[in-house]
Design a protein around this motif. Sequence first.
Motif, short mmCIF file in Angstrom:
data_model
loop_
_atom_site.label_atom_id
_atom_site.label_comp_id
_atom_site.label_asym_id
_atom_site.label_seq_id
_atom_site.Cartn_x
_atom_site.Cartn_y
_atom_site.Cartn_z
N ILE A 8 -30.05 31.88 10.12
CA ILE A 8 -30.15 33.01 11.04
C ILE A 8 -28.93 33.89 10.81
N ILE A 9 -29.16 35.16 10.54
CA ILE A 9 -28.04 36.10 10.33
C ILE A 9 -27.75 36.77 11.66
N GLY A 10 -26.58 36.49 12.23
CA GLY A 10 -26.18 37.11 13.49
C GLY A 10 -26.03 36.10 14.61
N GLY A 11 -24.82 36.04 15.17
CA GLY A 11 -24.53 35.10 16.25
C GLY A 11 -24.41 35.78 17.59
N GLY A 12 -25.30 36.75 17.84
CA GLY A 12 -25.43 37.32 19.19
C GLY A 12 -26.42 36.48 19.98
N SER A 39 -19.38 38.19 19.94
CA SER A 39 -18.21 39.08 19.87
C SER A 39 -18.59 40.56 20.02
N HIS A 40 -19.88 40.85 20.15
CA HIS A 40 -20.30 42.25 20.35
C HIS A 40 -21.07 42.36 21.68
N ALA A 41 -22.21 43.06 21.71
CA ALA A 41 -22.88 43.32 23.00
C ALA A 41 -23.20 42.04 23.77
N GLY A 47 -25.08 41.33 31.86
CA GLY A 47 -25.65 40.01 32.15
C GLY A 47 -26.79 40.03 33.15
N GLY A 48 -27.45 41.19 33.31
CA GLY A 48 -28.53 41.29 34.29
C GLY A 48 -29.86 40.80 33.73
N LEU A 49 -30.56 40.03 34.52
CA LEU A 49 -31.93 39.60 34.18
C LEU A 49 -32.85 40.28 35.18
N ASP A 176 -19.91 36.92 6.17
CA ASP A 176 -20.56 38.23 6.19
C ASP A 176 -21.72 38.19 5.19
N VAL A 177 -22.93 38.27 5.68
CA VAL A 177 -24.09 38.23 4.78
C VAL A 177 -24.27 39.61 4.12
N MET A 178 -24.35 39.59 2.79
CA MET A 178 -24.46 40.86 2.05
C MET A 178 -25.85 41.07 1.48
N MET A 205 -33.39 37.69 10.50
CA MET A 205 -32.40 38.76 10.71
C MET A 205 -32.27 39.01 12.21
N ALA A 206 -31.09 38.67 12.75
CA ALA A 206 -30.82 38.93 14.16
C ALA A 206 -29.49 39.67 14.24
N THR A 207 -29.43 40.76 13.48
CA THR A 207 -28.16 41.45 13.26
C THR A 207 -27.91 42.60 14.24
N GLY A 208 -28.65 42.62 15.34
CA GLY A 208 -28.40 43.61 16.40
C GLY A 208 -28.46 45.03 15.85
N PRO A 209 -27.53 45.91 16.28
CA PRO A 209 -27.58 47.30 15.83
C PRO A 209 -27.34 47.45 14.34
N TRP A 210 -26.72 46.45 13.71
CA TRP A 210 -26.43 46.55 12.27
C TRP A 210 -27.68 46.33 11.43
N ALA A 211 -28.81 46.00 12.08
CA ALA A 211 -30.07 45.87 11.34
C ALA A 211 -30.48 47.20 10.72
N LYS A 237 -24.11 53.10 22.34
CA LYS A 237 -22.91 52.53 22.97
C LYS A 237 -22.97 52.56 24.50
N GLY A 238 -22.48 51.51 25.13
CA GLY A 238 -22.38 51.47 26.58
C GLY A 238 -21.03 50.92 27.00
N GLU A 239 -20.45 51.53 28.03
CA GLU A 239 -19.15 51.07 28.53
C GLU A 239 -19.29 50.53 29.95
C1 LIG Z 1 -22.97 48.12 28.38
C2 LIG Z 1 -24.13 47.21 28.12
C3 LIG Z 1 -24.69 46.50 29.17
C4 LIG Z 1 -25.78 45.66 28.94
N1 LIG Z 1 -26.32 44.98 30.00
C5 LIG Z 1 -27.41 44.20 29.80
C6 LIG Z 1 -27.99 43.53 30.89
O1 LIG Z 1 -27.55 43.65 32.03
N2 LIG Z 1 -29.08 42.74 30.65
C7 LIG Z 1 -29.61 42.60 29.40
O2 LIG Z 1 -30.60 41.87 29.25
N3 LIG Z 1 -29.07 43.24 28.34
C8 LIG Z 1 -27.99 44.04 28.52
N4 LIG Z 1 -27.45 44.73 27.48
C9 LIG Z 1 -28.11 44.63 26.17
C10 LIG Z 1 -27.70 43.36 25.43
O3 LIG Z 1 -26.31 43.21 25.48
C11 LIG Z 1 -28.17 43.46 23.97
O4 LIG Z 1 -29.55 43.79 23.92
C12 LIG Z 1 -27.99 42.13 23.26
O5 LIG Z 1 -26.69 41.64 23.42
C13 LIG Z 1 -28.30 42.30 21.78
O6 LIG Z 1 -28.11 41.04 21.18
P1 LIG Z 1 -28.21 40.89 19.61
O7 LIG Z 1 -27.99 39.45 19.30
O8 LIG Z 1 -29.44 41.57 19.12
O9 LIG Z 1 -27.01 41.80 19.04
P2 LIG Z 1 -25.42 41.55 18.99
O10 LIG Z 1 -24.90 40.97 20.24
O11 LIG Z 1 -24.84 42.85 18.54
O12 LIG Z 1 -25.27 40.47 17.86
C14 LIG Z 1 -25.56 40.76 16.50
C15 LIG Z 1 -24.57 39.95 15.67
O13 LIG Z 1 -24.92 40.05 14.30
C16 LIG Z 1 -23.72 40.01 13.54
N5 LIG Z 1 -23.99 40.56 12.23
C17 LIG Z 1 -24.51 41.79 11.94
N6 LIG Z 1 -24.66 41.94 10.61
C18 LIG Z 1 -24.23 40.77 10.05
C19 LIG Z 1 -24.13 40.31 8.69
N7 LIG Z 1 -24.51 41.10 7.65
N8 LIG Z 1 -23.64 39.06 8.46
C20 LIG Z 1 -23.27 38.26 9.51
N9 LIG Z 1 -23.33 38.65 10.81
C21 LIG Z 1 -23.81 39.90 11.07
C22 LIG Z 1 -22.76 40.86 14.38
O14 LIG Z 1 -21.40 40.56 14.07
C23 LIG Z 1 -23.14 40.46 15.80
O15 LIG Z 1 -22.32 39.44 16.33
C24 LIG Z 1 -26.34 45.55 27.64
C25 LIG Z 1 -25.76 46.24 26.58
C26 LIG Z 1 -24.68 47.07 26.80
C27 LIG Z 1 -24.07 47.82 25.66
#
Ligand SMILES: Cc1cc2nc3c(=O)[nH]c(=O)nc-3n(C[C@H](O)[C@H](O)[C@H](O)COP(=O)(O)OP(=O)(O)OC[C@H]3O[C@@H](n4cnc5c(N)ncnc54)[C@H](O)[C@@H]3O)c2cc1C
Length: 380
Positions: A8-12, A39-41, A47-49, A176-178, A205-211, A237-239
Amino acid sequence: MSLPDVVIIGGGVIGCAAGYELACAGMKVTVVERDGIASHASGYSYGGLYPTWGAGIPGPVLEPAKQALDLHIELYPRLKAETGIDFELRQVESIALAADEAGLPALQKDCDWQISQGFDAETLSSRDVYGMEPSLAPGLAGGLLQRTHYELDSYKFTSALARGIEKHGGNIVRADVMALAGSRDCVTGVKTRTGSVMSGGAVVMATGPWAGSTPEAAPARESSALPLPSLPVKAVKGEILRMRLPGMDFHHRCGMYGRNVGRKPDGLVWIGTTEVVDNFDEQTTAEGRDFIFSGALKYAPKLADAELVQQTACLRPVAVDGLPIVGPLGSVEGLFAAVAAGKKGVLLSLVMAKWTSALVLGKRDAWPLPPELSTARFGL
Ligand SMILES: Cc1cc2nc3c(=O)[nH]c(=O)nc-3n(C[C@H](O)[C@H](O)[C@H](O)COP(=O)(O)OP(=O)(O)OC[C@H]3O[C@@H](n4cnc5c(N)ncnc54)[C@H](O)[C@@H]3O)c2cc1C
């Protein structure tokens, strides 16, 4: 039957939830994460469900959102006991506020719809609202109380899933998967920046926005390497502000003008949020802080006494049509995507994990994937 390994690529939260589901099904899982688990979103979300609103609700995300909440409630005691990590899942009461009488019909309509869907909701008079949150600004016309809302700590939740993977015999690897390893027909693993190969009969591929961005130095010229596909996903982006405010205010999460205020188990009041398409910039900004704070102050003047403790910024992965993208990728056997959960990734993680696991295991019927959320809708 011997099951193939899965990489699995991506530890979100999405990668870790899919990995946990597959590890519980007996697969040998390796999660490859370049920066750090959550380490990212996934580590900085609210944390809302909340299954009552969001992209695709009402619509194709409604039933998955309901299922996902049930899965969270069921998983919490088990994963907490298994890993020793308490990610603080709890029911919360949210109040959507109406600034004036003109806002009440929309709240009533939303309330009626929520009840028709089996959610626990009721409209509140102005008097009710002040009885629950006395420090709100005067003049509010009423509110909508929503009780089918839960919250958790998404950093701890993602960490618990990662630890759960390890407990079931899987690995978390920092790399870092290339590129993908294999041929145009069949994936056999991934290649990392340092050139090492991690083998797997399936790759998710679970690479979040980097997909949406292919790594710059993908060694596509090698016949045994394929570039990572670039999916139709952008980073939004969200703050969030975390503030210290003595007293009992905001034990109900209150929302109006697109800003939400709620007290967390850490005692701090969290206020969100912004939505900015800003490439891959994860820096906090003065503009973001002022936008959030000025909007919340209009209905929560008590915040003028609060002290800013921390400001965070992170990136939501959002598809061009706003809906999650799950499923096989093209004609490459063994390659899958689980991305683009947008504002709902923490909630939807467990149902996206069920779909992904069912696809990897070749048991689609166990968790049928809605076609509106499938990779096929983009011809991927
Ligand atoms: C401000 C804010 C508030 C939010 N609040 C909520 C909420 O209340 N409830 C809710 O359900 N959702 C919420 N979300 C949305 C939620 O945070 C995201 O939808 C979710 O975290 C996405 O998870 P992910 O695993 O897809 O991505 P990410 O958490 O971004 O994880 C992707 C991972 O992939 C890794 N990666 C990418 N490319 C590579 C590569 N080539 N090799 C190795 N690793 C790689 C990255 O380093 C990263 O760690 C919120 C988002 C934001 C910005």
